[in-house]
Scaffold this active site. Structure first.
Site, short mmCIF file in Angstrom:
data_model
loop_
_atom_site.label_atom_id
_atom_site.label_comp_id
_atom_site.label_asym_id
_atom_site.label_seq_id
_atom_site.Cartn_x
_atom_site.Cartn_y
_atom_site.Cartn_z
N CYS A 136 40.90 29.99 30.97
CA CYS A 136 39.96 29.11 30.29
C CYS A 136 40.64 27.87 29.74
O CYS A 136 41.87 27.79 29.67
CB CYS A 136 39.17 29.85 29.22
SG CYS A 136 40.12 30.39 27.80
N CYS A 137 39.80 26.88 29.38
CA CYS A 137 40.26 25.64 28.76
C CYS A 137 41.14 24.89 29.78
O CYS A 137 40.70 24.64 30.90
CB CYS A 137 40.97 25.96 27.45
SG CYS A 137 41.42 24.55 26.43
N ILE A 138 42.39 24.58 29.44
CA ILE A 138 43.27 23.86 30.35
C ILE A 138 44.05 24.82 31.25
O ILE A 138 44.72 24.36 32.21
CB ILE A 138 44.22 22.94 29.55
CG1 ILE A 138 44.90 21.89 30.45
CG2 ILE A 138 45.27 23.75 28.81
CD1 ILE A 138 43.95 20.91 31.10
N ALA A 194 36.56 29.18 32.67
CA ALA A 194 35.59 28.77 31.65
C ALA A 194 36.17 27.57 30.89
O ALA A 194 37.37 27.55 30.59
CB ALA A 194 35.33 29.93 30.69
#
Lengths: 222, 222
Positions: A136-138, A194
């Site tokens: 998720c995220c980066i 995500a």
């Protein structure tokens, strides 16, 4: 949803500016716990460049990535060099700048980034064995960095940030926009991603909604 | 359940051995976010004694409590000295040794402990104004330390740990045993407490179940 599964979580410190995003890490652990997973946590033993999280400024000091990750892991974290990509039933990689600074150097080098060798080995071996990966995220950018030369071409999301999307395209990944509460599923490679705090203004509840979907997909495959 | 409420969260660092328990802090933030609360975070500007969370050993180094709390707060944390107990609609205090080391000295002095002066002022003013307080893990001991001389006599739980229960009795609090997934409600004083990681072997999902009940009670009162 499967239970009695062992899921490896790769942490990159503790604090979104120089390590693993703390909310995302704990929300991954919550969703995994609610799904009945057994969790094993791993982190590199390298050093990170400490950032003061109140001011956002570098302090010039170093901290050990694994020792800081142990704050999230309540001490239960082992070196990434000690685990194989095929030792667990699935992998989950939370975001935070740590994923782009300590697991690879994407934050500094973008499409020219190279990955940490152990994290790269774990991800490549997991992909080759069709062991599911949630990121998720980066952290999806880390997957793109790892797969850029030898593939496979992954379908993934980091939300809708244009600069990051450009770098991912240069790395050869296929980006799909997604809102914070949703995921992008690459069923061919068992990779689910995500956006999480790539949407900086998202609420904790929104971030959890997306992470919960990501973890549920990982567990369904595991 | 009320929404449009502002809830103050008091953090004591970032890491259960020398600061706020990270899981409990994030799970409080998740439950508050899911309940529609606006959250404002606060921490003392004092220094903490750093513990290596991999080995459990003191390092001999210091860290700033607020600067470390900013890792959990994603930078959005203000000094406890800048806020009044009546500035918010309710207070939530996660646990971790930070609550017993940095918000008071209960971890070292037990029933002879004294509280941080700003945290003491906040809690006393909140209790006097019937502003609800939720506290989990060892943070209920902080409430007992603060109220020992001038009252009121609070009904609370730290789970079932016998030594801690004895110290709470010496401080004048009424302890009620509770399992990790439950809370103890002191309706007279609008104080709700949950054991959380006082049960060291609890799962993240169990800890969240108790914290969710705690936050829902706080929000029902707020």
């Amino acid at each position: 949803m499967s239970d009695n599964k062992t899921i490896g979580v790769i942490l990159s410190g503790a604090g979104y500016l120089d390590g693993a995003e703390i909310h995302e890490s704990v929300l991954c652990l919550l969703a995994l716990s609610q799904a009945g997973a057994t969790v094993k946590m791993y982190a590199p033993t390298s050093e990170l460049d400490e950032i003061d999280h109140k001011t956002g400024a570098p302090t010039g000091q170093k901290r050990n990535v694994l020792v800081e990750a142990a704050r999230i892991a309540r001490g239960q974290v082992e070196p990434t060099e000690s685990v194989k990509g095929t030792d667990v039933d699935a992998w989950v990689i939370p975001g935070g700048f740590g994923a782009a600074k300590n697991l690879c150097d994407f934050a500094e080098k973008g499409a020219q980034a190279t990955p940490d060798k152990d994290v790269s080995r774990i991800v490549r071996d997991a992909l080759a064995a069709h062991i599911p990966i949630g990121a998720c995220c980066i952290a999806p950018a880390l997957l793109a960095v790892i797969t850029k030369s030898s593939g496979p071409r992954l379908k993934l999301t980091i939300g809708n940030d244009e600069d990051t999307k450009k770098a991912l395209a240069q790395l050869g990944a296929e980006h799909v926009d997604a809102p914070v509460t949703d995921v992008v599923v690459d069923a061919d490679h068992k990779v689910v991603t995500a956006p999480a705090y790539m949407y900086g203004g998202a609420s904790v509840a929104e971030v959890f909604a997306g992470i919960e979907k990501m973890v549920q997909q990982v567990m369904a495959w595991a």
